[in-house]
Structure formats: C-alpha cells, structure tokens
Design a protein around this motif. Structure first.
Motif, PDB file in Angstrom:
ATOM      1  N   TRP A  95       0.832  -1.211   0.000  1.00  0.00           N
ATOM      2  CA  TRP A  95       0.000   0.000   0.000  1.00  0.00           C
ATOM      3  C   TRP A  95       0.865   1.259   0.000  1.00  0.00           C
ATOM      4  CZ3 TRP A  95      -5.119   0.575  -0.742  1.00  0.00           C
ATOM      5  CH2 TRP A  95      -5.667   1.828  -0.495  1.00  0.00           C
ATOM      6  N   ASN A  96       1.915   1.246   0.795  1.00  0.00           N
ATOM      7  CA  ASN A  96       2.805   2.416   0.882  1.00  0.00           C
ATOM      8  C   ASN A  96       3.546   2.669  -0.422  1.00  0.00           C
ATOM      9  OD1 ASN A  96       2.030   2.682   3.544  1.00  0.00           O
ATOM     10  ND2 ASN A  96       3.883   1.742   4.385  1.00  0.00           N
ATOM     11  N   ASN A  97       3.711   1.619  -1.246  1.00  0.00           N
ATOM     12  CA  ASN A  97       4.401   1.757  -2.530  1.00  0.00           C
ATOM     13  C   ASN A  97       3.435   1.887  -3.706  1.00  0.00           C
ATOM     14  OD1 ASN A  97       7.562   1.351  -2.397  1.00  0.00           O
ATOM     15  ND2 ASN A  97       6.662   0.054  -0.803  1.00  0.00           N
ATOM     16  N   GLY A  98       2.189   2.185  -3.413  1.00  0.00           N
ATOM     17  CA  GLY A  98       1.219   2.451  -4.462  1.00  0.00           C
ATOM     18  C   GLY A  98       0.579   1.222  -5.080  1.00  0.00           C
ATOM     19  N   ILE A  99       0.851   0.031  -4.518  1.00  0.00           N
ATOM     20  CA  ILE A  99       0.227  -1.198  -5.015  1.00  0.00           C
ATOM     21  C   ILE A  99      -1.017  -1.447  -4.171  1.00  0.00           C
ATOM     22  CG2 ILE A  99       0.526  -3.654  -5.472  1.00  0.00           C
ATOM     23  CD1 ILE A  99       2.309  -1.788  -7.157  1.00  0.00           C
ATOM     24  N   GLN A 100      -2.166  -1.163  -4.762  1.00  0.00           N
ATOM     25  CA  GLN A 100      -3.416  -1.216  -4.006  1.00  0.00           C
ATOM     26  C   GLN A 100      -4.342  -2.340  -4.465  1.00  0.00           C
ATOM     27  OE1 GLN A 100      -5.066   2.749  -4.204  1.00  0.00           O
ATOM     28  NE2 GLN A 100      -3.272   3.679  -3.250  1.00  0.00           N
ATOM     29  N   SER A 101      -3.845  -3.201  -5.350  1.00  0.00           N
ATOM     30  CA  SER A 101      -4.634  -4.333  -5.840  1.00  0.00           C
ATOM     31  C   SER A 101      -3.966  -5.634  -5.420  1.00  0.00           C
ATOM     32  CB  SER A 101      -4.755  -4.286  -7.366  1.00  0.00           C
ATOM     33  OG  SER A 101      -5.451  -3.121  -7.772  1.00  0.00           O
ATOM     34  N   ILE A 102      -4.755  -6.522  -4.846  1.00  0.00           N
ATOM     35  CA  ILE A 102      -4.235  -7.800  -4.342  1.00  0.00           C
ATOM     36  C   ILE A 102      -5.113  -8.942  -4.847  1.00  0.00           C
ATOM     37  CG2 ILE A 102      -3.826  -9.212  -2.273  1.00  0.00           C
ATOM     38  CD1 ILE A 102      -1.847  -6.993  -2.369  1.00  0.00           C
ATOM     39  N   VAL A 103      -4.468 -10.038  -5.257  1.00  0.00           N
ATOM     40  CA  VAL A 103      -5.184 -11.292  -5.504  1.00  0.00           C
ATOM     41  C   VAL A 103      -4.977 -12.139  -4.254  1.00  0.00           C
ATOM     42  CG1 VAL A 103      -5.435 -13.317  -6.968  1.00  0.00           C
ATOM     43  CG2 VAL A 103      -4.796 -11.119  -7.994  1.00  0.00           C
ATOM     44  N   ALA A 104      -6.026 -12.275  -3.462  1.00  0.00           N
ATOM     45  CA  ALA A 104      -5.928 -12.922  -2.152  1.00  0.00           C
ATOM     46  C   ALA A 104      -6.249 -14.410  -2.256  1.00  0.00           C
ATOM     47  CB  ALA A 104      -6.876 -12.238  -1.168  1.00  0.00           C
ATOM     48  N   LEU A 105      -5.278 -15.235  -1.877  1.00  0.00           N
ATOM     49  CA  LEU A 105      -5.404 -16.681  -2.031  1.00  0.00           C
ATOM     50  C   LEU A 105      -4.942 -17.399  -0.770  1.00  0.00           C
ATOM     51  CD1 LEU A 105      -3.588 -16.730  -5.481  1.00  0.00           C
ATOM     52  CD2 LEU A 105      -6.064 -16.926  -5.183  1.00  0.00           C
ATOM     53  N   ARG A 106      -5.461 -18.598  -0.567  1.00  0.00           N
ATOM     54  CA  ARG A 106      -4.906 -19.420   0.505  1.00  0.00           C
ATOM     55  C   ARG A 106      -3.496 -19.856   0.142  1.00  0.00           C
ATOM     56  NH1 ARG A 106      -6.318 -25.598   1.644  1.00  0.00           N
ATOM     57  NH2 ARG A 106      -4.852 -25.670  -0.125  1.00  0.00           N
ATOM     58  N   GLY A 107      -3.337 -20.413  -1.061  1.00  0.00           N
ATOM     59  CA  GLY A 107      -2.028 -20.857  -1.515  1.00  0.00           C
ATOM     60  C   GLY A 107      -1.725 -22.282  -1.105  1.00  0.00           C
ATOM     61  N   ASP A 108      -0.662 -22.808  -1.715  1.00  0.00           N
ATOM     62  CA  ASP A 108      -0.174 -24.140  -1.385  1.00  0.00           C
ATOM     63  C   ASP A 108       0.977 -24.021  -0.409  1.00  0.00           C
ATOM     64  OD1 ASP A 108      -1.947 -25.326  -3.239  1.00  0.00           O
ATOM     65  OD2 ASP A 108      -0.566 -24.800  -4.859  1.00  0.00           O
ATOM     66  N   THR A 109       1.272 -25.103   0.270  1.00  0.00           N
ATOM     67  CA  THR A 109       2.369 -25.100   1.231  1.00  0.00           C
ATOM     68  C   THR A 109       3.414 -26.139   0.859  1.00  0.00           C
ATOM     69  OG1 THR A 109       2.972 -25.318   3.556  1.00  0.00           O
ATOM     70  CG2 THR A 109       1.185 -26.724   2.765  1.00  0.00           C
ATOM     71  N   LEU A 110       4.657 -25.874   1.237  1.00  0.00           N
ATOM     72  CA  LEU A 110       5.727 -26.835   1.030  1.00  0.00           C
ATOM     73  C   LEU A 110       5.772 -27.876   2.146  1.00  0.00           C
ATOM     74  CD1 LEU A 110       8.580 -24.393  -0.057  1.00  0.00           C
ATOM     75  CD2 LEU A 110       7.217 -25.870  -1.537  1.00  0.00           C
ATOM     76  N   LYS A 111       5.014 -27.617   3.214  1.00  0.00           N
ATOM     77  CA  LYS A 111       5.044 -28.497   4.376  1.00  0.00           C
ATOM     78  C   LYS A 111       3.706 -29.215   4.530  1.00  0.00           C
ATOM     79  CE  LYS A 111       7.910 -25.009   6.680  1.00  0.00           C
ATOM     80  NZ  LYS A 111       7.996 -24.077   7.816  1.00  0.00           N
ATOM     81  N   LYS A 112       3.752 -30.420   5.088  1.00  0.00           N
ATOM     82  CA  LYS A 112       2.515 -31.159   5.325  1.00  0.00           C
ATOM     83  C   LYS A 112       1.734 -30.543   6.478  1.00  0.00           C
ATOM     84  CE  LYS A 112       4.035 -35.630   3.496  1.00  0.00           C
ATOM     85  NZ  LYS A 112       4.261 -37.065   3.795  1.00  0.00           N
ATOM     86  N   ASN A 113       2.446 -30.139   7.511  1.00  0.00           N
ATOM     87  CA  ASN A 113       1.798 -29.506   8.659  1.00  0.00           C
ATOM     88  C   ASN A 113       2.274 -28.061   8.760  1.00  0.00           C
ATOM     89  OD1 ASN A 113       0.467 -31.922   9.628  1.00  0.00           O
ATOM     90  ND2 ASN A 113       2.503 -32.642  10.235  1.00  0.00           N
ATOM     91  N   TYR A 114       1.509 -27.177   8.152  1.00  0.00           N
ATOM     92  CA  TYR A 114       1.952 -25.794   8.140  1.00  0.00           C
ATOM     93  C   TYR A 114       1.581 -25.100   9.446  1.00  0.00           C
ATOM     94  CZ  TYR A 114      -2.735 -25.466   6.010  1.00  0.00           C
ATOM     95  OH  TYR A 114      -4.055 -25.596   5.711  1.00  0.00           O
ATOM     96  N   ARG A 115       2.309 -23.993   9.687  1.00  0.00           N
ATOM     97  CA  ARG A 115       2.245 -23.352  10.999  1.00  0.00           C
ATOM     98  C   ARG A 115       0.915 -22.659  11.278  1.00  0.00           C
ATOM     99  NH1 ARG A 115       6.634 -19.031  10.782  1.00  0.00           N
ATOM    100  NH2 ARG A 115       5.926 -18.985   8.625  1.00  0.00           N
ATOM    101  N   HIS A 116       0.433 -21.926  10.292  1.00  0.00           N
ATOM    102  CA  HIS A 116      -0.678 -21.015  10.548  1.00  0.00           C
ATOM    103  C   HIS A 116      -1.816 -21.325   9.576  1.00  0.00           C
ATOM    104  CE1 HIS A 116       2.113 -18.894  13.110  1.00  0.00           C
ATOM    105  NE2 HIS A 116       2.971 -18.933  12.116  1.00  0.00           N
ATOM    106  N   LYS A 117      -2.862 -21.928  10.095  1.00  0.00           N
ATOM    107  CA  LYS A 117      -3.950 -22.388   9.234  1.00  0.00           C
ATOM    108  C   LYS A 117      -4.898 -21.230   8.947  1.00  0.00           C
ATOM    109  CE  LYS A 117      -6.727 -26.506   8.545  1.00  0.00           C
ATOM    110  NZ  LYS A 117      -7.145 -27.791   9.131  1.00  0.00           N
ATOM    111  N   MET A 118      -4.533 -20.458   7.947  1.00  0.00           N
ATOM    112  CA  MET A 118      -5.374 -19.360   7.495  1.00  0.00           C
ATOM    113  C   MET A 118      -5.927 -19.691   6.115  1.00  0.00           C
ATOM    114  SD  MET A 118      -3.214 -15.965   8.577  1.00  0.00           S
ATOM    115  CE  MET A 118      -4.489 -14.861   7.953  1.00  0.00           C
ATOM    116  N   TYR A 119      -7.037 -19.066   5.800  1.00  0.00           N
ATOM    117  CA  TYR A 119      -7.679 -19.264   4.513  1.00  0.00           C
ATOM    118  C   TYR A 119      -7.830 -17.921   3.807  1.00  0.00           C
ATOM    119  CZ  TYR A 119      -8.674 -23.916   6.285  1.00  0.00           C
ATOM    120  OH  TYR A 119      -8.539 -25.195   6.798  1.00  0.00           O
ATOM    121  N   ALA A 120      -8.231 -17.989   2.540  1.00  0.00           N
ATOM    122  CA  ALA A 120      -8.373 -16.756   1.760  1.00  0.00           C
ATOM    123  C   ALA A 120      -9.350 -15.790   2.428  1.00  0.00           C
ATOM    124  CB  ALA A 120      -8.817 -17.081   0.342  1.00  0.00           C
TER     125      ALA A 120
END
Length: 292
Positions: free
Chosen positions: A107-132
C-alpha cells in the motif's frame, strides 16, 4: 491460396459481427527463475501492454525467495507500464503479522490491488492455518485494497461439493472482495452454470473467466490433474500424435481460445484473465484476432 484467403476474410467478418462490443483483458505472470527467463518476462510484459489491459497480476511463490521476487516485479511492472498491477498474496504459511507487514508495504508503494489466495504449502503440517477469507478480512482492516479472489467452476480440488464452493466464495465477497477470477476451464457450460449459481446465491460481483491457452498439451494435462480441471475428450483427440509438434499445438490452442472467448462474449462476458506462463506470442495473437 484462394480458399485460404476466403477463410481469413471469413474470420475478420466473424470478428466484426460477433465481437463488436468492447472486450477487456488482464494477464497473469510469474516470477522468473533465471536471467534468460526474466528477459522473456519483460518482453511479454512490453508486448501485452500494447493491448491496454485492465490489469496485470504476478503470482506469489511458495518460498521466501520467490515471494520477494513477486514484490520487486510487481513494483517494476507498475512503474514501467503504468498498468494497474495486482500482487498475488497467499496466507497458508505466514503469520498475520507477516501478512500485515507485506500488505502495508504494498500500500505504501502504491500497489493497491491484491489477488488474495490461501495458496499451497511446502510443508505437510503448516504453521498457521489461514484461509483466503481470513486474508481478505485482514487486508480490509489495513486499507481499502481492491481485492480479487479465486473461483472454481469445476470445484476446488479439496471441495466437498458445489454448494460448499459457492458458500466459500460468498463469504469472501461479503468480507470485501471486489471480484472473482476463475480457475482455467475448457467447458464453457461449466463456467455459465457456475455464474448462474453465483447469481442465485446473491454473489453480485464480476466472475472473470480465467483462460489458459494450450502451449503444450502434455503440460496442460499435468496442470489439469493438479487443479481438478476436466479436459474434454475432443481435446485429447485433436492433440493426439502432436506431442513433438509444439508449433501446431499452439496454433490449435489459439483457435480453441478464440472460440471460447467468442462463446463467453455472446453470453455477456466482457472481461477475460489470461494465464500467460510468461509467454506472449499466442495470447497477443489471440487478442489481436479478437479485436483488441
């Protein structure tokens, strides 16, 4: 030669007849892994900029190095082209504090558009279970970002059923997402059914179809397996025996995309998001044929 000429005259006529209204495009890129691939990226960005896209987007890798590249490339594309550039942001293996810091920097650098995704993980048990959904809520608390989210006409690979997918999308839209961009597909009816289902469930934002041209049919099959996308039988038949003829595959792939866009356009779709794989030749040709 005479027949060839008549064929192309017919294409031009069809373009004028069927696509007289305005069609808009946007394009997705990914961070390159080498200097040569980076040159290819910037060539593609420059060429596709000529089509006056509504926006570009840059994917977000599953490791910190690629994520840093996303940040740098988004800013460079935006500065060089003056085209709105959306940064993909995933939350699957990041803390809320990390995400807040990244979002604030954008936002501070003028980028005000985001594609918000859950994404894939490299780990089987990831640390923070957040969703889109969590990411959309987090972003809207930081600033009034313009947010795109993902949609799946043929179901998310982890989805229970179509209703679950629709309700998941509705929650993201209700939380403040501005539009949805679909996973790629080849069955136009799947998209139209999905769009109708969205309307029935009061999802009143634009559902932009994600379009992936066929660059390499074997590669496409791998993508489809990972993303739960159905490849119609007729595509297997038409690409049969062409594994070593990539040039012909691209020509056929261009024709398929043109037909898809025409059909979707006739159903009222005006905006299309192209997955470029950092290649511009096929998509640039397709868009020119479509009148862009």
């Amino acid at each position: 030669m005479q027949n060839f000429s008549k064929y192309h005259q017919n294409i031009v006529y069809q373009k004028k007849e069927n696509l007289g209204h305005i069609i808009n495009c946007s394009f997705e890129f990914f961070p390159p892994k080498s200097i040569n691939l980076e040159k290819n990226l910037w060539f593609s960005v420059e060429q596709l900029s000529k089509l006056k896209p509504k926006f570009f987007s840059v994917t977000y890798g599953a490791n910190s190095g690629e994520r840093l590249k996303t940040y740098e490339i988004v800013k460079k594309i935006n500065k060089k082209t003056q085209v709105i550039t959306a940064a993909h942001l995933t939350c699957v293996d990041s803390t809320p504090d990390e995400l807040k810091r990244i979002a604030q920097d954008y936002w501070n650098n003028g980028i005000q558009s985001i594609v918000a995704l859950r994404g894939d993980t490299l780990k089987k048990n990831y640390r923070h279970k957040m969703y889109a959904l969590d990411l959309v809520i987090l972003l809207k608390k930081i600033a009034d970002f313009d947010i795109s989210v993902a949609a799946y006409p043929e179901l998310h690979p982890e989805s229970k059923d179509a209703k679950f997918d629709i309700m998941s999308l509705k929650k993201k839209i209700d939380a403040g997402a501005n539009r949805a961009i679909t996973q790629f597909f080849f069955n136009v009816e799947s998209y139209l059914r999905f769009r109708d289902n969205c309307i029935k469930n009061n999802i009143n934002v634009e559902i932009i179809p994600g379009i992936l041209p066929v660059y390499n049919f074997q590669q496409l099959q791998r993508f489809a397996e990972m993303t739960n996308v159905h490849i119609p039988k007729w595509m297997f038949e038409i690409f049969y025996g062409l594994d070593d003829d990539i040039a012909v595959q691209k020509i056929i792939g261009s024709s398929i995309v043109i037909d898809m866009v025409k059909n979707l356009s006739s159903e009222g779709v005006k905006n299309f998001h192209f997955y470029t794989l950092n290649q511009s030749e096929v998509i640039y040709s397709v868009c020119r044929m479509l009148g862009l």
